[in-house]
Design a protein around this motif. Structure first.
Motif, PDB file in Angstrom:
ATOM      1  N   SER A  70       0.824  -1.215   0.000  1.00 32.81           N
ATOM      2  CA  SER A  70       0.000   0.000   0.000  1.00 32.81           C
ATOM      3  C   SER A  70       0.854   1.259   0.000  1.00 32.81           C
ATOM      4  O   SER A  70       0.394   2.323  -0.391  1.00 32.81           O
ATOM      5  N   GLU A  71       2.092   1.141   0.450  1.00 29.08           N
ATOM      6  CA  GLU A  71       2.967   2.327   0.442  1.00 29.08           C
ATOM      7  C   GLU A  71       3.351   2.709  -0.968  1.00 29.08           C
ATOM      8  O   GLU A  71       3.730   3.847  -1.223  1.00 29.08           O
ATOM      9  N   VAL A  72       3.292   1.777  -1.881  1.00 24.45           N
ATOM     10  CA  VAL A  72       3.716   2.069  -3.249  1.00 24.45           C
ATOM     11  C   VAL A  72       2.579   1.942  -4.246  1.00 24.45           C
ATOM     12  O   VAL A  72       2.773   2.056  -5.447  1.00 24.45           O
ATOM     13  N   SER A  73       1.403   1.688  -3.728  1.00 27.53           N
ATOM     14  CA  SER A  73       0.270   1.578  -4.640  1.00 27.53           C
ATOM     15  C   SER A  73      -0.939   2.171  -3.970  1.00 27.53           C
ATOM     16  O   SER A  73      -1.047   2.161  -2.747  1.00 27.53           O
ATOM     17  N   PHE A 164      11.120  -2.871  -8.375  1.00 30.87           N
ATOM     18  CA  PHE A 164      10.682  -1.640  -7.715  1.00 30.87           C
ATOM     19  C   PHE A 164      11.886  -0.934  -7.121  1.00 30.87           C
ATOM     20  O   PHE A 164      12.310   0.115  -7.574  1.00 30.87           O
ATOM     21  N   ALA A 231       5.324 -10.210  -8.559  1.00 34.29           N
ATOM     22  CA  ALA A 231       4.179 -11.113  -8.709  1.00 34.29           C
ATOM     23  C   ALA A 231       3.002 -10.416  -9.388  1.00 34.29           C
ATOM     24  O   ALA A 231       2.240 -11.048 -10.126  1.00 34.29           O
ATOM     25  N   MET A 232       2.876  -9.118  -9.164  1.00 37.30           N
ATOM     26  CA  MET A 232       1.747  -8.387  -9.735  1.00 37.30           C
ATOM     27  C   MET A 232       2.006  -7.897 -11.154  1.00 37.30           C
ATOM     28  O   MET A 232       1.095  -7.367 -11.794  1.00 37.30           O
ATOM     29  N   THR A 233       3.235  -8.032 -11.601  1.00 35.92           N
ATOM     30  CA  THR A 233       3.537  -7.502 -12.931  1.00 35.92           C
ATOM     31  C   THR A 233       4.084  -8.547 -13.900  1.00 35.92           C
ATOM     32  O   THR A 233       4.327  -8.251 -15.056  1.00 35.92           O
ATOM     33  N   HIS A 234       4.277  -9.773 -13.435  1.00 34.00           N
ATOM     34  CA  HIS A 234       4.828 -10.800 -14.327  1.00 34.00           C
ATOM     35  C   HIS A 234       4.008 -12.077 -14.284  1.00 34.00           C
ATOM     36  O   HIS A 234       3.373 -12.403 -13.303  1.00 34.00           O
TER      37      HIS A 234
ATOM     38  N   TRP B 323      -3.946  -6.709 -10.082  1.00 31.42           N
ATOM     39  CA  TRP B 323      -3.674  -7.990 -10.714  1.00 31.42           C
ATOM     40  C   TRP B 323      -4.090  -8.032 -12.181  1.00 31.42           C
ATOM     41  O   TRP B 323      -3.676  -8.925 -12.925  1.00 31.42           O
ATOM     42  N   TYR B 325      -3.294  -6.256 -14.734  1.00 31.31           N
ATOM     43  CA  TYR B 325      -2.182  -6.150 -15.684  1.00 31.31           C
ATOM     44  C   TYR B 325      -1.442  -7.484 -15.794  1.00 31.31           C
ATOM     45  O   TYR B 325      -1.110  -7.947 -16.881  1.00 31.31           O
ATOM     46  N   LYS B 326      -1.185  -8.115 -14.672  1.00 30.55           N
ATOM     47  CA  LYS B 326      -0.410  -9.360 -14.681  1.00 30.55           C
ATOM     48  C   LYS B 326      -1.095 -10.406 -15.547  1.00 30.55           C
ATOM     49  O   LYS B 326      -0.458 -11.094 -16.350  1.00 30.55           O
ATOM     50  N   ALA B 347       1.740   5.306  -5.179  1.00 34.67           N
ATOM     51  CA  ALA B 347       0.761   5.464  -4.111  1.00 34.67           C
ATOM     52  C   ALA B 347       0.674   6.878  -3.585  1.00 34.67           C
ATOM     53  O   ALA B 347      -0.323   7.247  -2.991  1.00 34.67           O
TER      54      ALA B 347
END
Lengths: 234, 738
Positions: A70-73, A164, A231-234, B323, B325-326, B347
């Motif tokens: 959540s800190e980066v999204s 990241f 995991a969320m991008t590949h 998710w 996009y993945k 964020a």
């Protein structure tokens, strides 16, 4: 004068108590907001219950991981969800976390479900707890049974170390070695990763259960976040 | 026919009065000293007007001659020889049954009543026929035009027929002359007596209806050649084969197992082409071994242009890491021609989008100019809100789609598609209107249902076995969806929420926006489809590849060549649209000269037309060809280089086999309008009841009063009256007469 002092001290205690309570209340409210079971939450971790493990090692890992994300999204997060490898709920949970201390063996049904899960796009993150070598050893053995492929070490330069945070070599706190992430590939896709050096203790508990061992908490948090982002991008 | 006056008495007293009035008029003018010539002209004009008015007062009518001998009028028998009459039922063709009925039942009955008979054969045209011609004719007419046959039968005979007997299955395919035919029957008092042949369910027909193939594709890229098949009638059809050929050479043969009619389904072949160029694919239906099954359309062709183009560039923009996009990346990962780039907002709500994959083109974040955005052909906006895109960025997206034919897809649930978009530039681009504030979005679970419009759309064909509906029904339940207020006119709903038909919410909507395509996908966590345990992940992957290609279709070439929706048949004007794509680098719109070349299946030039194309404007041309088959359309520039190319199949549509069932209701309508009757052949064991009806007509004719039609009440007479009045007024003005 003494009475005045006593009264003053009591007032300070009272004031301090009020402030503490307020702080606790705010924290609890924040935690509650983030742990609200929102069906439409985008990031949450499935905490794997497997074999004899009830998924309670390093309690709080799921929520801590979600907070890191959540800190980066700007997405919604929620607390981890316990899920067994034989549950149908497995296939509603795109990110699984699995940790432990001891050796384990997966049943055929667990393996079959996990195989299908990974083939359909799920991701598994494993971490040995408190740098105990038994769990990672078992994890490598069991993962190899999935696709008849060994788990491989991911060298630095792999996107998981840079997706990241740009991570240089992470050194172990208690061994004169470099910490690596190991991965299981399905064809050319990385579907499961393992870090044996107490990663979960680092990012979740600041190594309070693994003092002086494993990975520095700051580096652990970055690596854990990288794994989630990967995991969320590949 | 002759002229009579219904009020002849008018002439006795009106004419003298009129003459007297005219004389008085002329004398008054002459007494005032006006020139005699002018007086005579004015008297003549007024006299003309007066004569016409007297004519109208006397009520002239045209009177039709009373039939001195009604029996001179003949009965005309129309025998349908269109292709639908060739269908076999009960071991005999419909045409054979009609000839037998005519010969064995109707003619003897007519002869017994001393009614004279003539026969005509009709299909798309009508012709007189004697017995030998009727017996030897084959039912192979391409269309059924009953109205034209009636018009011919009435117009070519004097006196008109006593009655018209139509032996047909009633399945007409041309109706342009219906009004004229009805007028001919009613004005002449001719009843239509129809006998319907065939069955209500029709015969078993198996046909290729349509072929779908990409107009262009990249080399080494797998694509599909899909054919739609239709089986009409009832019951099981035996197995049959489909054969795919490439440039006339065999590629693949596929066995289609027994199907139960009626059914409409798709079969597809996966193909890969290694070399660039134009390739012609044909799918041929090998009919089953059953003579009762009719296969009117057995071969369809399509041309595919294989290009060197490697990349379909897609930009995936997220409001935050999710998710979706993945899983989209997983779906298109196996397709080397689709290149997916991604941006995600961080964020801290900064204005920057982070470049997820280190794509060099996205170092600066979201593209800031049309030139940068135009490098992509599809933009996917996922899980973001208006705050994530400023006005300038929304404006760019609007132009990207509307002017530069890009595709835009907005996907997400309640956090994305909501009232916050109301009034924004992006909402104009979307095919839906968002729900206003206060209207709750849905957090309830939802299952997806395919709409009728989507059933046959290539994008939604995800099942190898062609059973699209079943494939979509197996999707898992989704956690929620965004409620929209409405669907814009012209937009198409492809997916909707299953459940109560009265309250089905659109879940996926698509529309043409300017030159591009825009779409919304209102489902929360769409990725759950791929992760679900019991699904075929290949279907999810195929859906995304097909969807992205569909969204990108408008923007492949600098020169667009499109064929508007129209019947593509020989011997008619066929429309083609051309457009020169605007250059985002150019400051002003340009003009260039091109030529549209049309080649027939034998590669002979059918037509060549020169045209000046202005950048950003659509121009339309027409061409005509006499042949059926796969034609090639090329757009050549000034140097005779092919800048755009497209194949189009021109074919004669088997109208007669689209609907093979007997249409007794159509025949009953004709009968009602004309005062006749319609009956099924199986209800007409002998023809006596038909001939009884004819005898009634005869009797009516005997008793019939002569018909009269008004003679002078028409525009010409009125015009003459007006001319007279105006002429007199004009001349009086000109001559200064009071």
């Amino acid at each position: 004068m003494w009475l005045h002092l006593r009264a003053t001290r009591a007032s300070c205690h009272l004031l301090w108590g009020i402030v503490s309570l307020a702080w606790l209340a705010m924290t609890a409210a924040q935690a509650l907001a983030q742990t609200t079971d929102q069906q439409h939450a985008y990031f949450f971790m499935g905490r794997v219950q497997y074999s004899k493990n009830d998924g309670k090692d390093c309690a709080g890992v799921g929520l801590n991981m979600a907070r890191l994300v959540s800190e980066v999204s700007s997405i919604h997060i929620r607390d981890e969800k316990k899920v067994a490898l034989t549950d149908d709920a497995l296939f509603e949970t795109p990110f699984l976390f699995m940790n432990g201390h001891n050796d384990f063996t997966l049943t055929d049904e667990e393996l079959a479900n996990l195989r299908t899960y990974l083939q359909h796009g799920g991701f598994l993150f494993g971490s040995g707890c408190c740098t105990n070598p038994a769990f990672p050893k078992a994890w490598r053995r069991e993962m190899q049974r999935l696709f008849s492929q060994p788990v491989k070490r991911l060298e630095y330069g792999h996107p998981i170390y840079e997706c990241f945070y740009k991570l240089g070599e992470i050194r172990s706190l208690h061994r004169n070695t470099t910490v690596y992430v190991e991965g299981l590939y399905l064809e050319d896709r990385l579907v499961a990763v393992l870090c044996e050096d107490g990663l979960c203790c680092a990012f979740s508990a600041d190594n309070t259960c693994n003092v002086g061992r494993g990975i520095r908490p700051e580096e652990g948090k970055k690596l854990a976040l990288n794994i989630a982002v990967y995991a969320m991008t590949h | 026919m002759h002229l009579e006056f219904e009020a002849p008495g008018m002439w006795l007293w009106a004419v003298p009065l009129a003459l007297a009035a005219l004389g008085l008029f002329g004398w008054s003018l002459a007494a005032r000293g006006y020139a005699i010539r002018r007086v005579l002209i004015l008297v003549a004009l007024r006299g003309l007007t007066g004569v016409l008015l007297l004519l109208l007062l006397a009520r002239p009518v045209w009177v039709a001659q009373r039939d001195e001998e009604p029996r001179q009028r003949k009965v005309v028998v129309l025998l349908d020889r269109s292709a639908s009459m060739s269908l076999t039922e009960g071991g005999q063709s419909r045409y054979g049954q009609a000839v037998e009925f005519l010969r064995d039942r109707l003619l003897p009955e007519l002869k017994g009543r001393e009614l004279r008979t003539e026969a005509m054969l009709f299909a798309e045209e009508a012709e007189d026929a004697d017995g030998a011609r009727v017996s030897s004719a084959r039912p192979d007419g391409q269309q059924t035009d009953l109205a034209a046959a009636i018009v011919h039968a009435v117009g070519s005979r004097q006196p008109p027929p006593l009655a018209i007997v139509a032996l047909t299955d009633g399945a007409v395919t041309r109706t342009e002359l219906n009004r004229r035919a009805v007028s001919a029957l009613v004005d002449n008092g001719i009843p239509l007596i129809a006998v319907g042949f065939g069955s209500e369910t029709g015969s078993n027909v198996l046909s290729l209806e349509r072929i779908d193939a990409p107009a262009t594709t990249a080399a080494e890229q797998q694509f599909q050649i899909a054919v739609q098949l239709q089986a009409t009638g009832q019951g099981a059809l035996p197995p049959f084969d489909l054969v795919l050929t490439r440039n006339g050479l065999f590629v693949e043969r596929r066995r289609i197992e027994a199907v139960t009619a009626p059914r409409y389904w798709q079969e597809s072949f996966e193909v890969t082409e290694a070399d660039e160029g134009l390739v012609s694919f044909s799918v041929r239906l090998l009919p089953p071994n059953d003579p009762a099954i009719v296969c009117p359309s057995q071969e369809l062709s399509a041309g595919v242009r294989v290009t060197e183009e490697r990349d379909l560039r897609v930009l995936f923009v997220q409001g935050g890491l999710t998710w979706d996009y993945k899983f989209v990346r997983l779906a298109v990962g196996s397709d080397p021609s689709i290149r997916l780039s991604a941006l995600s907002r961080s964020a801290n709500r900064s204005s920057m989008f982070q470049n997820i994959q280190g794509d060099a083109d996205l170092v600066g974040g979201f593209p800031s100019s049309l030139q940068q955005l135009a490098r992509y052909r599809v933009i996917v906006l996922s899980n973001l809100g208006p705050a994530d895109l400023n006005e300038a960025q929304q404006q760019l997206l609007d132009r990207f789609c509307g002017e530069f034919a890009g595709g835009v897809l907005l996907m997400g649930g309640t956090d994305t598609i909501n009232a916050n978009w109301q009034g924004t530039r992006l909402e104009q681009l979307l095919p839906v209107t968002v729900a206003p504030g206060g209207q709750a979005s849905s957090q309830a679970g939802v299952r997806v249902r395919l709409t009728e419009a989507a059933l046959r759309h290539p994008v939604l064909q995800i099942a190898d076995d062609g059973n699209t509906t079943a494939a979509w029904s197996r999707l898992p339940q989704f956690t929620g969806f965004a409620r929209v207020q409405g669907v814009k006119p012209g937009a198409e709903v492809w997916l909707e929420a299953a459940g109560n038909p009265a309250s089905r919410q659109p879940l996926m909507v698509v529309q043409r926006y300017g030159r591009g395509v825009s779409a919304v996908l209102c489902l929360q966590n769409f990725w759950r489809w791929r992760l679900a345990k019991e699904v075929d992940t290949a279907q999810f992957d195929r859906f995304w590849r097909q969807l992205l290609r569909f969204l990108s279709e408008g923007s492949r070439d600098t020169l667009w060549l499109a064929i508007p929706n129209q019947p593509l048949e020989p011997d008619r004007d066929l429309r083609v649209e051309l457009e020169l794509r605007p250059d985002p680098e150019a400051k002003t719109a340009g003009t260039a000269g091109f030529a549209l070349q049309v080649l027939d299946p034998q590669q002979r030039e059918v037509s060549r037309q020169n045209i000046q194309l202005r950048s950003g404007q659509t121009s339309e041309l027409t061409f005509r060809t006499t042949e059926a088959g796969l034609h090639q359309l090329n757009v050549l520039d000034a140097n005779q280089v092919v800048r755009a190319s497209r194949s189009v199949e021109i074919r004669r549509v088997p109208y007669e086999f689209i609907n093979t069932s007997r249409d007794i209701e159509n025949l009953r309508q004709w009968a009602r309008l004309s005062g006749g009757m319609a009956t099924k052949v199986e209800d007409c064991l002998d023809a006596s009841q038909l001939v009884d009806r004819l005898s009634e007509s005869l009797e009516q004719l005997h008793q019939q009063r002569p018909r009269s039609l008004p003679a002078a009440v028409n525009g010409w007479v009125l015009l003459c009256v007006l001319a007279g009045v105006c002429g007199e007024w004009f001349l009086r003005k000109r001559w200064g007469l009071a």
